[in-house]
Design an enzyme around this catalytic site. Structure first.
Site, PDB file in Angstrom:
ATOM      1  CD  GLU A   1      -2.469  -1.372   2.675  1.00  0.00           C
ATOM      2  OE1 GLU A   1      -3.643  -1.753   2.713  1.00  0.00           O
ATOM      3  OE2 GLU A   1      -1.785  -1.184   3.687  1.00  0.00           O
TER       4      GLU A   1
ATOM      5  CG  ASP B   1      -4.837  -4.166   8.586  1.00  0.00           C
ATOM      6  OD1 ASP B   1      -5.061  -5.307   8.145  1.00  0.00           O
ATOM      7  OD2 ASP B   1      -3.701  -3.787   8.925  1.00  0.00           O
TER       8      ASP B   1
HETATM    9  N1  LIG Z   1      -4.582  -0.715  12.294  1.00  0.00           N
HETATM   10  C1  LIG Z   1      -3.338  -0.372  12.050  1.00  0.00           C
HETATM   11  O1  LIG Z   1      -2.997   0.802  11.980  1.00  0.00           O
HETATM   12  C2  LIG Z   1      -2.308  -1.445  11.898  1.00  0.00           C
HETATM   13  C3  LIG Z   1      -0.952  -1.119  11.899  1.00  0.00           C
HETATM   14  C4  LIG Z   1      -0.004  -2.156  11.833  1.00  0.00           C
HETATM   15  C5  LIG Z   1      -0.441  -3.475  11.738  1.00  0.00           C
HETATM   16  N2  LIG Z   1      -1.772  -3.747  11.691  1.00  0.00           N
HETATM   17  C6  LIG Z   1      -2.257  -5.134  11.623  1.00  0.00           C
HETATM   18  O2  LIG Z   1      -2.095  -5.681  12.919  1.00  0.00           O
HETATM   19  C7  LIG Z   1      -1.974  -7.101  12.814  1.00  0.00           C
HETATM   20  C8  LIG Z   1      -0.818  -7.585  13.662  1.00  0.00           C
HETATM   21  O3  LIG Z   1       0.402  -7.116  13.100  1.00  0.00           O
HETATM   22  P1  LIG Z   1       1.782  -7.716  13.599  1.00  0.00           P
HETATM   23  O4  LIG Z   1       2.843  -6.971  12.878  1.00  0.00           O
HETATM   24  O5  LIG Z   1       1.794  -7.743  15.100  1.00  0.00           O
HETATM   25  O6  LIG Z   1       1.635  -9.210  13.026  1.00  0.00           O
HETATM   26  P2  LIG Z   1       2.384 -10.535  13.494  1.00  0.00           P
HETATM   27  O7  LIG Z   1       2.201 -11.512  12.371  1.00  0.00           O
HETATM   28  O8  LIG Z   1       3.746 -10.248  13.985  1.00  0.00           O
HETATM   29  O9  LIG Z   1       1.523 -11.031  14.767  1.00  0.00           O
HETATM   30  C9  LIG Z   1       0.209 -11.521  14.664  1.00  0.00           C
HETATM   31  C10 LIG Z   1      -0.029 -12.511  15.800  1.00  0.00           C
HETATM   32  O10 LIG Z   1      -1.413 -12.897  15.768  1.00  0.00           O
HETATM   33  C11 LIG Z   1      -1.457 -14.262  16.187  1.00  0.00           C
HETATM   34  N3  LIG Z   1      -2.758 -14.840  15.797  1.00  0.00           N
HETATM   35  C12 LIG Z   1      -3.189 -15.160  14.559  1.00  0.00           C
HETATM   36  N4  LIG Z   1      -4.443 -15.662  14.623  1.00  0.00           N
HETATM   37  C13 LIG Z   1      -4.808 -15.622  15.937  1.00  0.00           C
HETATM   38  C14 LIG Z   1      -5.985 -16.010  16.642  1.00  0.00           C
HETATM   39  N5  LIG Z   1      -7.020 -16.544  16.020  1.00  0.00           N
HETATM   40  N6  LIG Z   1      -6.017 -15.816  17.991  1.00  0.00           N
HETATM   41  C15 LIG Z   1      -4.948 -15.293  18.659  1.00  0.00           C
HETATM   42  N7  LIG Z   1      -3.803 -14.925  18.037  1.00  0.00           N
HETATM   43  C16 LIG Z   1      -3.736 -15.089  16.687  1.00  0.00           C
HETATM   44  C17 LIG Z   1      -0.256 -14.897  15.489  1.00  0.00           C
HETATM   45  O11 LIG Z   1       0.109 -16.121  16.092  1.00  0.00           O
HETATM   46  C18 LIG Z   1       0.799 -13.802  15.676  1.00  0.00           C
HETATM   47  O12 LIG Z   1       1.587 -13.984  16.840  1.00  0.00           O
HETATM   48  C19 LIG Z   1      -1.791  -7.392  11.328  1.00  0.00           C
HETATM   49  O13 LIG Z   1      -3.035  -7.892  10.845  1.00  0.00           O
HETATM   50  C20 LIG Z   1      -1.479  -6.055  10.711  1.00  0.00           C
HETATM   51  O14 LIG Z   1      -1.914  -5.960   9.376  1.00  0.00           O
HETATM   52  C21 LIG Z   1      -2.705  -2.763  11.781  1.00  0.00           C
END
Ligand SMILES: NC(=O)c1ccc[n+]([C@@H]2O[C@H](COP(=O)([O-])OP(=O)(O)OC[C@H]3O[C@@H](n4cnc5c(N)ncnc54)[C@H](O)[C@@H]3O)[C@@H](O)[C@H]2O)c1
Length: 349
Positions: free
Chosen positions: A62, A233
């Site tokens: 993005e 997101d």
């Molecule tokens: N809203 C925003 O501004 C924003 C900004 C950054 C990241 N994000 C989003 O936040 C999310 C997390 O990002 P990250 O960098 O920490 O990712 P990451 O992959 O490092 O961590 C995600 C975690 O979620 C866990 N997980 C997956 N399914 C699960 C479930 N059903 N129950 C419990 N835990 C579960 C995984 O095991 C993993 O440890 C991503 O989806 C990313 O796109 C959003």
């Protein structure tokens, strides 16, 4: 010699880590929350558009641009949930600021770390306006890359003193708990989402899955809580059961983007939502009663990155935490770009 403005200050990953340690992470999170809040107060004057997304079967790339008329900024960011299994980050990013007047860049920065910081600061800033007063305990569901930043931001900005962690991958919870040790938080490792939510006034969902997931079901969510939903997101990527949305007062960043990417993609396109900047500016109500469920349906908006980049530009000035990058070709005679190029031939040296 090229003009001074041909050299662009560059904050590398190494610099960003050094700078944040130099200032102190909780101070940075507090400062960023204030910087983002200040820009939300001048929301109407920004150029705004939903981010430009390029989707594939495995993730999204993005571009997130905005401008306040004086300064232009954009972020490049990806989201690839499969990456962690390959030893790579789910989210990586970098960003740039430029002077609107000349179009010359004024900052290039890593933003993988900065995105984690700004997302956490935005979440905590939203919760300051929406969460029940006196909230002390947060459930943190999804203990990946963003999670420690979220916990520390809620401590620094909202006064959270206890975090209850849950992840489907117990090793993620163990790592998160280890990283948060001796940070002034009581950290509880939980075996289910339900257990993590016991006694929590704030629930943060921060999981990564490239499909509709149901991290929270309707029966898990009691009245009066604040939900900070981070992981939904992208089109097709959500975390909350639709029935929770129907019981919640929903607050969003920029509706044209959130309706496509956020939890509310599960609702009718005209379902009532409140823009967070309006609550901050006192133009709309936030939390109005103790039993209300408030939901910040966060997707991440360009203005938050703009605020974060401007903060870093100010904070890095006068420190060793940047280098000058020879990034803009800038001949003495502005129209002699080719001549400058010719003079660089090896035989002319
Ligand atoms: N809203 C925003 O501004 C924003 C900004 C950054 C990241 N994000 C989003 O936040 C999310 C997390 O990002 P990250 O960098 O920490 O990712 P990451 O992959 O490092 O961590 C995600 C975690 O979620 C866990 N997980 C997956 N399914 C699960 C479930 N059903 N129950 C419990 N835990 C579960 C995984 O095991 C993993 O440890 C991503 O989806 C990313 O796109 C959003």
């Amino acid at each position: 010699m090229p003009s001074k403005r041909a050299y662009v200050p560059f904050v590398s990953v190494e610099h960003m880590m050094g700078l944040v340690h130099h200032i102190g992470i909780e101070q940075v999170l507090t400062d960023l929350a204030a910087e983002i809040e200040a820009d939300f107060r001048r929301w109407p004057l920004f150029d705004k558009m939903p981010r430009v997304a390029s989707h594939s079967d495995v993730g999204v790339i993005e571009l997130m641009p905005t401008s306040d008329g004086e300064t232009y900024g954009f972020k490049y960011v990806n989201g690839h949930p499969k990456n962690t299994a390959e030893g790579l980050q789910t989210v990586t990013a970098f960003g740039l600021l430029a002077e609107v007047d000349s179009g010359y860049p004024t900052l290039l920065s890593e933003m993988t770390l900065l995105t984690a910081l700004r997302t956490a600061a935005t979440s905590a800033m939203a919760a300051k306006h929406l969460a029940p007063k006196g909230a002390r305990t947060m459930a943190m569901i999804g203990n990946g890359a963003q999670s420690e930043f979220q916990c520390l931001a809620f401590k620094a900005v909202c006064g959270i003193d206890t975090v209850r962690l849950y992840d489907i991958d117990t090793s993620a919870t163990t790592r998160c708990a280890r990283n948060l040790a001796a940070k002034g938080l009581t950290v509880v490792e939980c075996r289910s989402g339900q257990e993590a939510m016991e006694g929590a006034q704030i629930i943060t969902t921060c999981t990564a899955d490239k499909q509709y997931a149901t991290i929270l079901t309707d029966n898990m969510v009691g009245s009066g809580v604040h939900i900070n939903a981070i992981g939904g997101d992208c089109p097709g990527k959500t975390e909350l059961h639709r029935d929770i949305l129907l019981r919640s007062s929903i607050f969003v960043e920029y509706p044209p983007q959130t309706r496509v990417e956020g939890e509310i993609q599960q609702l009718e396109h005209d379902h009532a939502v409140t823009e967070l900047w309006q609550v901050i500016e006192g133009k709309a109500s936030g939390r109005t009663d103790d039993r209300q469920i408030t939901l910040f349906d966060s997707v991440g908006f360009a203005i938050e990155d703009f605020s974060a980049l401007r903060y870093i530009a100010k904070a890095a000035k006068g420190t060793p935490f940047f280098t000058q990058l020879d990034m803009i070709a800038d001949p003495d005679d502005p129209r002699d770009l080719f001549g400058m190029f010719q003079r660089a031939k090896p035989e002319n040296h």
